[in-house]
Design a protein around this motif. Structure first.
Motif, PDB file in Angstrom:
ATOM      1  N   GLN A  34       0.869  -1.330  -0.106  1.00 63.63           N
ATOM      2  CA  GLN A  34       0.089  -0.085   0.060  1.00 63.63           C
ATOM      3  C   GLN A  34       0.777   1.209   0.077  1.00 63.63           C
ATOM      4  OE1 GLN A  34      -2.384  -0.840   3.464  1.00 63.63           O
ATOM      5  NE2 GLN A  34      -4.163  -1.551   2.283  1.00 63.63           N
ATOM      6  N   SER A  51     -17.485  -4.298  -9.752  1.00 59.99           N
ATOM      7  CA  SER A  51     -17.054  -3.017  -9.340  1.00 59.99           C
ATOM      8  C   SER A  51     -16.183  -2.342 -10.643  1.00 59.99           C
ATOM      9  CB  SER A  51     -16.132  -2.819  -8.054  1.00 59.99           C
ATOM     10  OG  SER A  51     -17.118  -3.332  -7.101  1.00 59.99           O
ATOM     11  N   LYS A  77      -7.015   6.003  -9.482  1.00 52.55           N
ATOM     12  CA  LYS A  77      -7.381   5.714  -8.184  1.00 52.55           C
ATOM     13  C   LYS A  77      -8.502   4.860  -7.887  1.00 52.55           C
ATOM     14  CE  LYS A  77      -5.464  10.170  -6.528  1.00 52.55           C
ATOM     15  NZ  LYS A  77      -5.838  11.503  -5.853  1.00 52.55           N
ATOM     16  N   GLY A  78      -9.593   5.007  -8.474  1.00 56.00           N
ATOM     17  CA  GLY A  78     -10.717   4.223  -8.477  1.00 56.00           C
ATOM     18  C   GLY A  78     -10.660   2.721  -8.673  1.00 56.00           C
ATOM     19  N   THR A  88       2.554   1.758  -3.503  1.00 56.26           N
ATOM     20  CA  THR A  88       1.316   2.199  -4.372  1.00 56.26           C
ATOM     21  C   THR A  88       0.944   3.640  -4.150  1.00 56.26           C
ATOM     22  OG1 THR A  88       0.488  -0.094  -4.314  1.00 56.26           O
ATOM     23  CG2 THR A  88      -0.811   1.890  -5.078  1.00 56.26           C
ATOM     24  N   LYS A  89       0.844   4.097  -2.787  1.00 59.25           N
ATOM     25  CA  LYS A  89       0.651   5.484  -2.731  1.00 59.25           C
ATOM     26  C   LYS A  89       1.852   6.416  -3.347  1.00 59.25           C
ATOM     27  CE  LYS A  89      -2.464   4.720   1.460  1.00 59.25           C
ATOM     28  NZ  LYS A  89      -2.695   4.889   2.784  1.00 59.25           N
ATOM     29  N   GLY A 138      -2.977  -4.201  -6.932  1.00 54.10           N
ATOM     30  CA  GLY A 138      -2.797  -2.845  -7.552  1.00 54.10           C
ATOM     31  C   GLY A 138      -1.315  -2.731  -7.690  1.00 54.10           C
ATOM     32  N   ASP A 196      -8.462   1.283  -5.754  1.00 51.25           N
ATOM     33  CA  ASP A 196      -9.212   1.233  -4.387  1.00 51.25           C
ATOM     34  C   ASP A 196     -10.219  -0.180  -4.596  1.00 51.25           C
ATOM     35  OD1 ASP A 196      -8.351   3.516  -3.377  1.00 51.25           O
ATOM     36  OD2 ASP A 196     -10.256   4.715  -4.043  1.00 51.25           O
ATOM     37  N   GLN A 227     -15.234  -7.880  -7.087  1.00 49.70           N
ATOM     38  CA  GLN A 227     -14.453  -6.726  -7.818  1.00 49.70           C
ATOM     39  C   GLN A 227     -14.507  -6.571  -9.227  1.00 49.70           C
ATOM     40  OE1 GLN A 227     -10.668  -8.998  -6.646  1.00 49.70           O
ATOM     41  NE2 GLN A 227      -9.928  -7.006  -5.894  1.00 49.70           N
ATOM     42  N   ASN A 253      -8.314   9.977 -11.506  1.00 49.76           N
ATOM     43  CA  ASN A 253      -9.419   9.555 -10.731  1.00 49.76           C
ATOM     44  C   ASN A 253      -9.737   8.139 -10.949  1.00 49.76           C
ATOM     45  OD1 ASN A 253      -9.287  11.754  -9.314  1.00 49.76           O
ATOM     46  ND2 ASN A 253     -11.402  12.833 -10.574  1.00 49.76           N
TER      47      ASN A 253
END
Length: 267
Positions: free
Chosen positions: A43, A133, A210-211, A46-47, A221, A214, A130, A207
């Motif tokens: 994580q 989504s 990022k979506g 990734t960030k 990711g 998530d 998943q 966006n």
């Protein structure tokens, strides 16, 4: 500051971004190899990678204020790359299509293991919820793309409207200057409109990424970021070589920037 200086800064911005992507790719690959089960580290990495994307978007947004059209048809890109551009970059939905492609390829690669109950936690094992989504995000993204595309089409069609068309028609010599620099003022207005659309497109690209992140697990990711960076970096190198082979580089007297002389990463 002169337009030439701003243009050179835009080229440097792109060069720095390509170099940063290579550094990020190396770090992401190390994470996959050495820490595939360390959720916190995956994580974190990734960030970090997304923060670099945000920084690049912000930097080029500042530069694009001075000349939006340069980012819609960048001279620092190869002809093959530029032919795939959608308002200064890749289509946001490309990120989602990459997820679909990776899911299928990884499932095929590990199909026997999957049937035997062996789990890797990668994109080949994306769950039904998943995938639902991702599908929903894809549908929304395509609608958002269509809205921006429609706005861009309207802006392009306005070239045939007043005042540019009339200014051109009134010229006694092709491309002559107009009284009071009217042409330059009108073109600056169009350039600002293009800049605003570019910013909206960049926002959508970020966006959507990022979506998707998530929706995916931390390991998935990282795998997506690795694949997207490999694709971008490889396409840049392959396209640059193609232009050299086709004689485009010499013909247009271009010097396509590259962050490295190394061969493109394997995809």
């Amino acid at each position: 500051m002169s337009k030439q200086v701003h243009h050179q800064q835009s080229i440097c911005c792109f060069q720095n971004w390509m170099a940063q992507q290579r550094l990020d790719l190396d770090e992401l690959l190390q994470a996959l190899t050495n820490y595939p089960t360390d959720i916190d580290y995956l994580q974190l990495i990734t960030k970090k990678s997304i923060s670099h994307i945000e920084h690049y978007s912000s930097a080029r947004a500042q530069l694009a204020k001075h000349d939006g059209p340069s980012f819609l048809a960048p001279t620092w890109g190869s002809t093959f790359e530029n032919s795939f551009l959608w308002i200064g970059g890749c289509r946001p939905s490309l990120c989602i299509r990459l997820v679909y492609a990776l899911c299928g390829s990884q499932l095929n690669e590990h199909f026997t293991e999957f049937l035997e109950g062996v789990r890797h936690g990668n994109l080949g094992e994306i769950s039904g919820s998943q995938l639902k989504s991702v599908d929903d995000l894809h549908a929304k993204t395509v609608k958002d793309e269509d809205k921006i595309t429609s706005r861009m089409a309207t802006l392009q069609e306005r070239v045939a409207d007043e005042p540019l068309a009339m200014l051109a028609n009134d010229c006694t010599q092709i491309g002559e200057s107009s009284p009071g620099e009217a042409v330059e003022k009108v073109m600056d207005t169009h350039a600002l409109d293009m800049y605003n659309i570019l910013i909206e497109a960049d926002t959508l690209r970020l966006n959507v990424l990022k979506g998707v992140i998530d929706i995916l697990t931390p390991l998935q990711g990282v795998e997506l970021l690795v694949a997207s960076k490999k694709l971008h970096l490889s396409l840049h190198e392959w396209s640059k070589r193609r232009d050299i082979k086709m004689g485009v580089t010499q013909l247009l007297n271009m010097n396509f920037p590259s962050s490295s002389n190394d061969p493109p990463p394997e995809v």
